[in-house]
Write a protein that holds these residues in place. Structure first.
Motif, mmCIF file in Angstrom:
data_model
loop_
_atom_site.group_PDB
_atom_site.id
_atom_site.type_symbol
_atom_site.label_atom_id
_atom_site.label_comp_id
_atom_site.label_asym_id
_atom_site.label_seq_id
_atom_site.Cartn_x
_atom_site.Cartn_y
_atom_site.Cartn_z
ATOM 1 N N ILE A 1 0.862 -1.179 0.000
ATOM 2 C CA ILE A 1 0.000 0.000 0.000
ATOM 3 C C ILE A 1 0.896 1.225 0.000
ATOM 4 C CG2 ILE A 1 -1.800 1.240 1.236
ATOM 5 C CD1 ILE A 1 -2.716 -1.385 2.389
ATOM 6 N N ASP A 2 0.867 1.964 -1.105
ATOM 7 C CA ASP A 2 1.768 3.095 -1.300
ATOM 8 C C ASP A 2 0.979 4.379 -1.044
ATOM 9 O OD1 ASP A 2 3.851 4.120 -4.156
ATOM 10 O OD2 ASP A 2 3.783 4.774 -2.071
ATOM 11 N N TYR B 1 -6.487 10.165 3.363
ATOM 12 C CA TYR B 1 -6.617 9.297 4.529
ATOM 13 C C TYR B 1 -7.906 8.479 4.473
ATOM 14 C CZ TYR B 1 -10.037 12.012 7.297
ATOM 15 O OH TYR B 1 -11.156 12.629 7.775
ATOM 16 N N THR B 2 -8.937 9.039 3.823
ATOM 17 C CA THR B 2 -10.179 8.266 3.724
ATOM 18 C C THR B 2 -9.976 7.039 2.847
ATOM 19 O OG1 THR B 2 -10.826 9.851 2.030
ATOM 20 C CG2 THR B 2 -11.848 10.088 4.183
ATOM 21 N N GLU B 3 -9.199 7.217 1.748
ATOM 22 C CA GLU B 3 -8.898 6.056 0.900
ATOM 23 C C GLU B 3 -8.123 5.021 1.685
ATOM 24 O OE1 GLU B 3 -7.102 6.556 -3.064
ATOM 25 O OE2 GLU B 3 -8.072 8.521 -3.137
ATOM 26 N N GLN B 4 -7.210 5.517 2.531
ATOM 27 C CA GLN B 4 -6.369 4.607 3.301
ATOM 28 C C GLN B 4 -7.220 3.770 4.253
ATOM 29 O OE1 GLN B 4 -2.889 6.556 4.834
ATOM 30 N NE2 GLN B 4 -2.499 4.952 6.325
ATOM 31 N N ILE B 5 -8.133 4.435 4.947
ATOM 32 C CA ILE B 5 -8.984 3.701 5.897
ATOM 33 C C ILE B 5 -9.875 2.713 5.156
ATOM 34 C CG2 ILE B 5 -10.779 3.931 7.631
ATOM 35 C CD1 ILE B 5 -9.728 6.776 8.068
ATOM 36 N N ALA B 6 -10.452 3.178 4.045
ATOM 37 C CA ALA B 6 -11.331 2.293 3.275
ATOM 38 C C ALA B 6 -10.573 1.062 2.810
ATOM 39 C CB ALA B 6 -11.892 3.053 2.076
ATOM 40 N N LEU B 7 -9.326 1.263 2.374
ATOM 41 C CA LEU B 7 -8.546 0.141 1.882
ATOM 42 C C LEU B 7 -8.223 -0.846 2.995
ATOM 43 C CD1 LEU B 7 -7.079 -1.272 -0.371
ATOM 44 C CD2 LEU B 7 -5.122 0.215 0.000
ATOM 45 N N VAL B 8 -7.832 -0.326 4.148
ATOM 46 C CA VAL B 8 -7.504 -1.225 5.261
ATOM 47 C C VAL B 8 -8.745 -2.029 5.661
ATOM 48 C CG1 VAL B 8 -6.770 -1.324 7.675
ATOM 49 C CG2 VAL B 8 -5.566 0.132 6.094
ATOM 50 N N ASN B 9 -9.911 -1.377 5.631
ATOM 51 C CA ASN B 9 -11.142 -2.096 5.945
ATOM 52 C C ASN B 9 -11.458 -3.156 4.906
ATOM 53 O OD1 ASN B 9 -11.571 -0.615 8.238
ATOM 54 N ND2 ASN B 9 -12.940 0.861 7.260
ATOM 55 N N TYR B 10 -11.058 -2.882 3.659
ATOM 56 C CA TYR B 10 -11.350 -3.803 2.563
ATOM 57 C C TYR B 10 -10.405 -4.998 2.553
ATOM 58 C CZ TYR B 10 -11.551 -5.404 -2.309
ATOM 59 O OH TYR B 10 -11.635 -6.154 -3.442
ATOM 60 N N LEU B 11 -9.250 -4.849 3.210
ATOM 61 C CA LEU B 11 -8.239 -5.900 3.140
ATOM 62 C C LEU B 11 -8.743 -7.258 3.595
ATOM 63 C CD1 LEU B 11 -4.882 -4.249 4.259
ATOM 64 C CD2 LEU B 11 -5.569 -4.978 1.993
ATOM 65 N N ASP B 12 -9.625 -7.251 4.616
ATOM 66 C CA ASP B 12 -10.122 -8.531 5.121
ATOM 67 C C ASP B 12 -10.763 -9.312 3.980
ATOM 68 O OD1 ASP B 12 -11.058 -9.767 8.086
ATOM 69 O OD2 ASP B 12 -12.269 -10.365 6.344
ATOM 70 N N LYS B 13 -11.621 -8.649 3.244
ATOM 71 C CA LYS B 13 -12.310 -9.304 2.127
ATOM 72 C C LYS B 13 -11.305 -9.712 1.054
ATOM 73 C CE LYS B 13 -16.282 -8.712 -0.911
ATOM 74 N NZ LYS B 13 -15.761 -8.336 -2.242
ATOM 75 N N MET C 1 -7.700 1.734 12.819
ATOM 76 C CA MET C 1 -6.866 1.161 11.770
ATOM 77 C C MET C 1 -5.862 0.193 12.370
ATOM 78 S SD MET C 1 -5.135 3.264 8.667
ATOM 79 C CE MET C 1 -3.982 4.097 9.681
ATOM 80 N N ALA C 2 -5.269 0.586 13.499
ATOM 81 C CA ALA C 2 -4.277 -0.279 14.152
ATOM 82 C C ALA C 2 -4.914 -1.601 14.548
ATOM 83 C CB ALA C 2 -3.716 0.423 15.387
#
Lengths: 347, 299
Positions: free
Chosen positions: A146-147, A204-216, A253-254
């Motif tokens: 994740i860049d 930062y919103t993209e970052q949070i959304a991506l981290v939330n999406y990682l599980d899926k 996020m953590a």
């Protein structure tokens, strides 16, 4: 609903569900008299129901424990699990040594340092090294990069992949004879790039959304064994009108990252920036994002200069002792330091 | 959300040539797109010269390693270098007569705008976004943005206390974030110039903390460090340091024995150093500033 799987009569199941008991966990710590009262059944019947619950959880659990609460483990099981912990090599033997073999899977490791010290280099090295096949002592997994800063350069990743490929060919030549060598899969540099899932986030919103999406995402790509975030900090150092919001968001996020690491048994590496902090009358370097962030990671490594030599220092770890190891950034990637007067310091 | 395919040929070109193969070699091909490159030096070293040169090379077609687009020059230091710009127009026209023929003035593809403060800059960048989305309509097909200089934008507005420095630092990250977002979405190369401040002995932390390949940055015999501190250093992807030093070469008159009356040749030697970059090892080269532009010197 788990109670439906129990060997009980339909009416018993119906009573349980209408009383609100739908999972094994909800029945795990209730007493027979209480259950009898709730379901309006004789106590003996309640006792039988609870017996079948504990039998059921015994059969389902993979280990031979008598755990009452789902998900709990005995310390013995945890020790056994830890002994089989997998590590991802950093390609620098000294660094691997102080890390107990490399970056551990199932944990969140934070790596911070000044610009130009080699954070991105280490990140790229890890997304390449996680792909080293089992036959070569690696983990054989894929990676997510994740860049957030735009530091990832494909040409550099290709260089590092080429060197890894060459190292594997050399290993094959030296240690694996004849037919074995021909059988093992040769990885070409482009193969390495194919196994890196690269995401670029711009806010930062993209970052949070991506981290939330990682599980899926990782559920669909179970062979991902490493997630690198470069850097976790960048989008959070802008002005936040509400600092409490920032702390909450970072905390969430953590937590997500820790859950990912444990659930999928992968290594989460978060790269962080440093800032100068004024404490005790002098300036010191500290990792960005504040004191509340220091609880986000299991292990913390700080990269720093000492004269002309780069060092990695274990700042926090529940299982590794505080130590420092020299490393260098070369054309091939992260490697052992070449200088003669290097030494691994145990502090 | 889908991951990017790293193996796909990128839709945008990757590097913008500096107009000199030696300089390009040091920088691994030129100024990378989708990235912020900082040129830092004391005044009079060549930052603006190099930036102006890039305004032209960005217009070159891809087969000549240009970005085939227009350039945007955001300046905060006055006066605007008009005379030098016109000199460079002549030189570029003569070296690329077909591309920059009389009917095609390279100045038509250079957009300039002055910025006095950091908020000015943010306003310009935010307004730019809508224009960049429709390049055909707005005529703004910008592939290179130069900010000359970033340090001047932060002069005067901020005191040297903790809260102002924090506010300033937040602005760095905001500006960098917007620049990187544009760089990513529109395939733009961003160049930012920065000044230096003198470093005093014993300043191990704060400004003196080592950042990058060089233990110390020297120019004109003084130890310096880039302005705007460690915060700003975290906002750029690559940093290039231009230095100047006096080189004394005594030329001996070897005619008569014992007669050491040579003359002493003092000249200014300019060097370009890669301080840090995610794709480059340390390297440096000497360069000169001529009428035709900035050029590297072969070893």
């Amino acid at each position: 609903m788990e109670v439906l799987r129990l060997p009980l009569s339909a009416s018993q199941k119906g009573k349980l569900i209408s009383a609100g008991y739908t999972s094994m966990a909800s029945l795990s710590s209730i007493s027979p008299s209480h259950l009898a009262l709730e379901l309006k059944i004789p106590q003996t019947e309640a006792l039988e129901i609870l017996k079948s619950v504990s039998n059921g959880s015994k059969l389902e659990s993979t280990s031979s424990s008598h755990t009452i609460v789902n998900g709990a483990q005995s310390a013995w099981e945890m020790l056994q699990e830890e002994e089989t912990l997998v590590h991802i090599t950093t390609s620098c033997a000294d660094l691997d040594n102080i890390l107990g073999g490399g970056i551990s899977c199932k944990e969140v490791t934070e790596i911070g340092g000044v610009p130009g010290i080699g954070k991105t280099q280490l990140g790229v090295q890890l997304v390449v090294n996680v792909q080293i096949p089992y036959d070569y002592g690696g983990v054989g997994g894929k990676a997510i990069y994740i860049d957030t800063e735009g530091s990832f350069m494909v040409e550099r990743a290709l260089q590092i992949a080429e060197a890894c490929s060459a190292d594997m060919a050399e290993y094959s030549r030296l240690y694996r004879k004849g037919s074995q060598a021909r059988e093992s899969k040769m990885m070409h540099p482009k193969d390495f790039l194919e196994n890196i899932f690269y995401f670029r986030v711009c806010s930062y919103t993209e970052q949070i959304a991506l981290v939330n999406y990682l599980d899926k995402f990782i559920t669909e790509h179970k062979d991902v064994k490493a997630v690198i975030i470069d850097s976790i900090t960048f989008h959070f150092r802008q002005d936040f009108d509400d600092m409490a919001l920032r702390t909450r968001v970072l905390g969430g996020m953590a937590l997500n990252l820790m859950k990912l690491a444990r659930k999928f048994g992968l290594a989460v590496v978060i790269l962080n920036q440093v800032t100068t902090k004024y404490a005790d009358g002098s300036f010191r370097l500290a990792l960005a994002l504040g004191d509340s962030w220091s609880h986000a990671s299991t292990n913390r490594i700080i990269l720093h200069w000492n004269g002309n030599q780069r060092y990695a220092y274990i700042d926090k770890s529940p299982s590794l002792r505080s130590a420092s190891a020299p490393y260098s950034v070369t054309l091939e990637g992260i490697r052992n330091s070449a200088s003669n007067n290097k030494r691994v310091k145990n502090t | 959300m889908t991951p990017e395919n790293l193996l796909l040929r990128p839709p945008h070109p990757r590097y913008c040539t500096l107009g000199c193969p030696i300089l390009d070699a040091v920088l691994g091909g030129g100024i990378p797109c989708n990235s912020i490159t900082e040129l830092v030096s004391e005044s009079g070293c060549g930052k603006t010269q190099l930036s102006l040169q890039l305004l032209f090379t960005a217009q070159l077609p891809r087969r000549l390693n240009g970005l085939a687009g227009s350039s945007l020059y955001l300046y905060s230091e006055f006066p605007f270098p008009n005379r030098r710009l016109n000199q460079l127009v002549e030189s570029f026209r003569s070296s690329h007569p077909i591309l920059f023929a009389s009917y095609r003035d390279p100045r038509d593809y250079i957009f300039t705008r002055d910025c006095q403060t950091a908020h000015d800059l943010l306003d310009v960048l935010l307004m730019l976004e809508s224009r960049l989305k429709n390049p055909k309509q707005t005529g703004l097909d910008i592939k290179l943005i130069v900010i000359d200089s970033i340090a001047a934008l932060f002069r005067g507005e901020f005191e040297n206390n903790a809260s102002d420095l924090k506010r300033r630092s937040s602005l760095f990250f905001k500006i960098s974030s917007v620049l990187k977002s544009h760089a990513k979405h529109f395939g733009i190369a961003v160049v930012v110039t920065n000044q230096v401040v003198d470093l005093f002995d014993g300043n191990e932390w704060g400004n003196g903390v080592r950042v990058g390949n060089l233990e110390w940055l020297y120019t004109s015999g003084r130890r310096v460090c880039p302005a705007l501190g460690l915060s700003w250093a975290n906002c750029v992807n690559s940093r290039v340091f231009l230095s100047r030093r006096e080189v004394v070469e005594s030329v001996e008159n070897g005619l008569s024995d014992g007669d050491h009356s040579g003359y002493v040749d003092r000249r200014k030697r300019r060097e370009l150093h890669v301080v840090f970059a995610p794709h480059l090892p340390y390297s440096s080269c000497e360069f000169v500033i001529r009428k035709e532009g900035v050029f590297g010197v072969e070893r």
